[in-house]
Design a protein around this motif. Structure first.
Motif, short mmCIF file in Angstrom:
data_model
loop_
_atom_site.label_atom_id
_atom_site.label_comp_id
_atom_site.label_asym_id
_atom_site.label_seq_id
_atom_site.Cartn_x
_atom_site.Cartn_y
_atom_site.Cartn_z
N LYS A 56 0.81 -1.22 0.00
CA LYS A 56 0.00 0.00 0.00
C LYS A 56 0.84 1.26 0.00
O LYS A 56 0.31 2.36 -0.01
N LYS A 57 2.16 1.08 0.04
CA LYS A 57 3.07 2.22 0.04
C LYS A 57 4.24 1.92 -0.90
O LYS A 57 4.56 0.77 -1.16
N ILE A 58 4.85 2.99 -1.38
CA ILE A 58 6.07 2.91 -2.17
C ILE A 58 7.21 3.47 -1.32
O ILE A 58 7.09 4.55 -0.74
N ASN A 65 8.47 6.34 3.24
CA ASN A 65 7.31 5.65 2.67
C ASN A 65 6.30 6.66 2.15
O ASN A 65 6.04 7.68 2.79
N SER A 66 5.75 6.36 1.00
CA SER A 66 4.72 7.21 0.41
C SER A 66 3.46 6.37 0.21
O SER A 66 3.49 5.34 -0.47
N THR A 67 2.36 6.80 0.81
CA THR A 67 1.09 6.10 0.62
C THR A 67 0.69 6.14 -0.85
O THR A 67 0.77 7.18 -1.51
N SER A 68 0.28 5.00 -1.37
CA SER A 68 -0.09 4.90 -2.78
C SER A 68 -1.58 5.13 -2.98
O SER A 68 -2.40 4.76 -2.12
N TYR A 69 -1.91 5.72 -4.11
CA TYR A 69 -3.29 5.96 -4.49
C TYR A 69 -3.49 5.49 -5.94
O TYR A 69 -2.56 5.61 -6.76
N PRO A 70 -4.67 4.96 -6.25
CA PRO A 70 -4.93 4.65 -7.66
C PRO A 70 -4.73 5.89 -8.52
O PRO A 70 -5.18 6.98 -8.17
N ALA A 102 7.54 -5.63 -4.85
CA ALA A 102 8.19 -5.19 -3.62
C ALA A 102 8.06 -3.69 -3.51
O ALA A 102 8.22 -2.97 -4.51
N SER A 103 7.79 -3.20 -2.31
CA SER A 103 7.50 -1.77 -2.14
C SER A 103 8.73 -0.91 -2.35
O SER A 103 8.61 0.31 -2.53
N GLY A 104 9.93 -1.51 -2.35
CA GLY A 104 11.13 -0.74 -2.62
C GLY A 104 11.26 -0.32 -4.06
O GLY A 104 12.14 0.46 -4.40
N GLY A 105 10.38 -0.85 -4.92
CA GLY A 105 10.37 -0.41 -6.30
C GLY A 105 10.67 -1.49 -7.31
O GLY A 105 11.35 -1.25 -8.30
N VAL A 106 10.13 -2.70 -7.07
CA VAL A 106 10.31 -3.81 -7.99
C VAL A 106 8.98 -4.12 -8.66
O VAL A 106 7.99 -4.44 -7.98
N ALA A 107 8.96 -4.03 -9.98
CA ALA A 107 7.78 -4.36 -10.76
C ALA A 107 8.06 -5.61 -11.58
O ALA A 107 9.16 -5.81 -12.08
#
Length: 354
Positions: A56-58, A65-70, A102-107
Motif C-alpha cells: 500500500k506504500k512505495i 514511505n509514500s502512501t499509494s493511491y490509484p 516489492a515496495s522498494g520499487g520492484v515491478a
C-alpha cells in the motif's frame, strides 16, 4: 523502438521515484518508449497504479514511505523477486498489467505468493525511460565502477535460516558493537531485494552503508553469480577505500535460497569471509544452520536472530549447537566483541603469523 510523440518534462515532477532508482540522474530522461517488449531486468519503467493490493506504500528514493493511491505515477525497476513470505516474481511484462512485487520499487509478473498475501498491487506499465543516447535507462548504468578484491579489511558475513530470522537486526547490532569497540565499520547488503529497511538499519547503527543497488542491481535474484561476486568485491573494496577496517556483510534470505546457496557453494565470496554470524528463528533452525554450514566447511562464531529473544529457546539452541547465542544487546557490548569477534580480525591474525 517506439517513442511517445511528445515528452513533457513536467510529467516527471508528479512521479514517485522508488528506492531502487535512488542512484538515477533524473535529468538523463529525454524521452519515453512504448516498446515494452524490449524491457529487461533493471530497466526503468513508468507505471500507473491501477488497484491497491498487498503493498500500500512505495519506498521512495529519499528513503521515506509514500502512501499509494490509484492513479499515482511511479518509476520502478523491472526486476525478479524471491520472497518465500511474500511473492515470487519475474522481470517480465507479459500482459497489459503487471504487479508491484516489492515496495522498494520492484515491478514484475507475480508467479507465486504466500497464502497470507493479498493480491499484489496492480500496475499499468506505460513506458520505458529513454536517455539522450536513445537507450533504455537501466539502474546498471549508474553502478559504482568495478573494483578488484580487497584483501585488507576484515569481512564478517551474516547469514540466516530464512526470511524474518533476524538477520538485519543481527547485522546492524554487530556493526554498532564493533563501532562501540573502536573500529571503523561499514555495512553492506550484498544480496536481496532493493528496499531501504536494511539500508536504514545500518545507518541507525551509526555506520555507512551500501548495497547491491549501488552496483547496478535492483534485486540479485536470477542475476548471474559472477555479477553478484563482482558486486560483492566492489562494495567491500569501496567501503575499505572509505576507511572501513571491518565490514559487516548481510546475505539475504535463507541458506537454501538460490543465490545464497550458490554463495556458500562457491569460493569467491565464501573464502573472503573472516567470520560468520548466523541468525535463526528457533533452536531447530540453529542446529540446522550449523549442519548446513558444516557441509561447506564453515562454522559460525555465534548464533543470533529471533532465537535469542527467548531465554528458553536460546538455552536449547546453545545446548544443541555448542555455540554462544548472542542477543542484539550482547552484540552491542564491546566486551562481547572482544571475546567473539576480535579473534577474527585480519590485522590480528597477520600479527600472530608474524
Amino acid at each position: 523502438m517506439t517513442f511517445m510523440t511528445s515528452f513533457d518534462t513536467t510529467l516527471l515532477d508528479a512521479v514517485k521515484w522508488a528506492f531502487t532508482t535512488r542512484r538515477v540522474n533524473r535529468a538523463d530522461v529525454q524521452s519515453f518508449s512504448t516498446d515494452l517488449g524490449a524491457a529487461s531486468a533493471g530497466d526503468l519503467l513508468l507505471c500507473r497504479i491501477v488497484e491497491i493490493g498487498q503493498h500500500k506504500k512505495i519506498q521512495l528514493a529519499d528513503r521515506r514511505n509514500s502512501t499509494s493511491y490509484p492513479g499515482d505515477l511511479v518509476v520502478l525497476c523491472l526486476a525478479d523477486r524471491y520472497a518465500p513470505d511474500q511473492f515470487q516474481a519475474r522481470a517480465e511484462i507479459g500482459s497489459d498489467f503487471i504487479h508491484l512485487a516489492a515496495s522498494g520499487g520492484v515491478a514484475g509478473t507475480v508467479e507465486a505468493a504466500h497464502a497470507r498475501m493479498d493480491e499484489p498491487t496492480l500496475l499499468k506499465p506505460l513506458a520505458l525511460l529513454i536517455n539522450g543516447d536513445g537507450r533504455i535507462m537501466n539502474v546498471g548504468d549508474y553502478a559504482l565502477d568495478s573494483r578488484p578484491r580487497n584483501e585488507t579489511a576484515t569481512v564478517i558475513g551474516v547469514f540466516g535460516a530464512s526470511m524474518n530470522s533476524g538477520k538485519t537486526t543481527a547485522a546492524s547490532s554487530l556493526a554498532h558493537g564493533l563501532k562501540s569497540a573502536g573500529y571503523k565499520v561499514a555495512g553492506v547488503k550484498a544480496t536481496g531485494t532493493g528496499a531501504f529497511g536494511d539500508f536504514n538499519s545500518f545507518e541507525d547503527a551509526g555506520v555507512p552503508v551500501s548495497d547491491f543497488t549501488d552496483v547496478g542491481m535492483a534485486t540479485t535474484y536470477r542475476q548471474p553469480m559472477e555479477r553478484i561476486e563482482e558486486g560483492f568485491n566492489t562494495l567491500v573494496a569501496a567501503a575499505a577505500e572509505q576507511g572501513a577496517e571491518v565490514i559487516v556483510v548481510e546475505i539475504a534470505d535463507g541458506v537454501f535460497q538460490q543465490e545464497t546457496r550458490a554463495v556458500l557453494q562457491g569460493k569467491a565470496i565464501r573464502d573472503r569471509l573472516d567470520g560468520i554470524l548466523f541468525a535463526a528463528p528457533d533452536a531447530l533452525s540453529a542446529l540446522g544452520s550449523v549442519i548446513v554450514l558444516d557441509w561447506h566447511g564453515l562454522s559460525p562464531f555465534a548464533i543470533s536472530g529471533m532465537v535469542s529473544c527467548s531465554p528458553l529457546a536460546a538455552t536449547e539452541a546453545e545446548e544443541v549447537t555448542g555455540l554462544p547465542i548472542l542477543s542484539r544487546e550482547d552484540l552491542w557490548d564491546p566486551a562481547v566483541i572482544a571475546e567473539h569477534v576480535e579473534p577474527l580480525m585480519r590485522n590480528r591474525q597477520m600479527q600472530e603469523v608474524a
